[in-house]
Design a protein around this motif. Sequence first.
Motif, PDB file in Angstrom:
ATOM      1  N   THR A   2     -15.777  -9.083   5.086  1.00  0.00           N
ATOM      2  CA  THR A   2     -16.175 -10.466   5.356  1.00  0.00           C
ATOM      3  C   THR A   2     -15.572 -11.133   6.562  1.00  0.00           C
ATOM      4  N   PHE A   3     -16.215 -12.093   7.215  1.00  0.00           N
ATOM      5  CA  PHE A   3     -15.627 -12.514   8.514  1.00  0.00           C
ATOM      6  C   PHE A   3     -14.201 -13.106   8.047  1.00  0.00           C
ATOM      7  N   LYS A   4     -13.964 -13.748   6.858  1.00  0.00           N
ATOM      8  CA  LYS A   4     -12.956 -14.557   6.552  1.00  0.00           C
ATOM      9  C   LYS A   4     -11.768 -13.597   6.514  1.00  0.00           C
ATOM     10  N   LYS A   5     -11.935 -12.457   5.751  1.00  0.00           N
ATOM     11  CA  LYS A   5     -11.049 -11.496   5.706  1.00  0.00           C
ATOM     12  C   LYS A   5     -10.685 -10.665   7.246  1.00  0.00           C
ATOM     13  N   LEU A   6     -11.597 -10.732   8.018  1.00  0.00           N
ATOM     14  CA  LEU A   6     -11.553 -10.147   9.403  1.00  0.00           C
ATOM     15  C   LEU A   6     -10.797 -10.929  10.271  1.00  0.00           C
ATOM     16  N   ILE A   7     -11.104 -12.198  10.115  1.00  0.00           N
ATOM     17  CA  ILE A   7     -10.031 -13.360  10.735  1.00  0.00           C
ATOM     18  C   ILE A   7      -8.696 -13.211  10.301  1.00  0.00           C
ATOM     19  N   ASN A  72      -3.542 -17.677   9.032  1.00  0.00           N
ATOM     20  CA  ASN A  72      -4.479 -18.947   8.458  1.00  0.00           C
ATOM     21  C   ASN A  72      -5.923 -19.062   9.034  1.00  0.00           C
ATOM     22  N   GLU A  73      -6.858 -18.930   8.380  1.00  0.00           N
ATOM     23  CA  GLU A  73      -8.055 -18.803   8.522  1.00  0.00           C
ATOM     24  C   GLU A  73      -8.623 -19.952   9.648  1.00  0.00           C
ATOM     25  N   ARG A  74      -8.239 -21.100   9.556  1.00  0.00           N
ATOM     26  CA  ARG A  74      -8.744 -21.982  10.480  1.00  0.00           C
ATOM     27  C   ARG A  74      -8.070 -21.756  11.850  1.00  0.00           C
ATOM     28  N   LEU A  75      -6.902 -21.623  12.066  1.00  0.00           N
ATOM     29  CA  LEU A  75      -6.016 -21.449  13.242  1.00  0.00           C
ATOM     30  C   LEU A  75      -6.485 -20.102  13.918  1.00  0.00           C
ATOM     31  N   SER A  76      -6.970 -19.131  13.168  1.00  0.00           N
ATOM     32  CA  SER A  76      -7.310 -17.900  13.716  1.00  0.00           C
ATOM     33  C   SER A  76      -8.576 -17.943  14.177  1.00  0.00           C
ATOM     34  N   LEU A 112       1.168 -19.405  18.463  1.00  0.00           N
ATOM     35  CA  LEU A 112       2.457 -19.602  17.852  1.00  0.00           C
ATOM     36  C   LEU A 112       2.392 -20.222  16.482  1.00  0.00           C
ATOM     37  N   MET A 113       1.437 -21.285  16.500  1.00  0.00           N
ATOM     38  CA  MET A 113       1.535 -22.044  15.113  1.00  0.00           C
ATOM     39  C   MET A 113       0.939 -20.994  14.106  1.00  0.00           C
ATOM     40  N   ASN A 114      -0.048 -20.086  14.550  1.00  0.00           N
ATOM     41  CA  ASN A 114      -0.589 -19.137  13.496  1.00  0.00           C
ATOM     42  C   ASN A 114       0.604 -18.170  12.995  1.00  0.00           C
ATOM     43  N   CYS A 115       1.435 -17.735  13.969  1.00  0.00           N
ATOM     44  CA  CYS A 115       2.501 -16.701  13.637  1.00  0.00           C
ATOM     45  C   CYS A 115       3.405 -17.545  12.650  1.00  0.00           C
ATOM     46  N   VAL A 116       3.941 -18.574  12.942  1.00  0.00           N
ATOM     47  CA  VAL A 116       4.778 -19.099  12.143  1.00  0.00           C
ATOM     48  C   VAL A 116       4.138 -19.655  10.852  1.00  0.00           C
ATOM     49  N   TRP A 117       2.910 -19.919  10.768  1.00  0.00           N
ATOM     50  CA  TRP A 117       2.314 -20.044   9.563  1.00  0.00           C
ATOM     51  C   TRP A 117       2.413 -18.843   8.641  1.00  0.00           C
TER      52      TRP A 117
END
Length: 130
Positions: A2-7, A72-76, A112-117
Motif C-alpha cells: 500500500t501507499f502508506k507502507k511504501l511511504i 511518520n506517514e504525514r512527514l514522509s 530531519l524531523m522525520n528522522c528524529v521521529w
Amino acid sequence: MTFKKLIQKRMFLLIIILLMVSIYYGGIQIGYNQTLGWAYDLSFWILVVKPFLWLVFLIGYGILALLRYSTNERLSTLHLILIILTFVAEDILNFNSRLTLTLMLISTIVFLMNCVWAIRNRNVKILIQK
C-alpha cells in the motif's frame, strides 16, 4: 504494498525514482553568467546544494530502512511533496532560485524531523509487536 507502507518503509525507493526522473528531465543548465556590480546569483548554490541534499535524503532513508524503522506517514508525505515541488520549480519551470532554495531548506527541516521521529519512536513499534 500500500501507499502508506511504501511511504513509511520504502521512502528511499521513492527518492531513487525521483532522482532518475530528475536526471532524465532536468539536467544541468550551462551558460555564461555575467554579474554587474554588486549583483549576485543564487543559481550556483542550487547546483551545489540540491545534489548533496538529495544524496543525504537517500542515505538517511536507506539507513532507516536497513534498521527497519518506520517513519511518520504525514512527514514522509510532506517531504515527498516538497521534493517533487523542488524538482518541478527548478528543473521544469525554471522558477526563481530563492523559491527553490527555500523549498530545499523546508525539505531538509522536514527530513530531519522525520528522522528524529523515526529514531525516537523505534521502541514503541518493537513493544507493540511483542
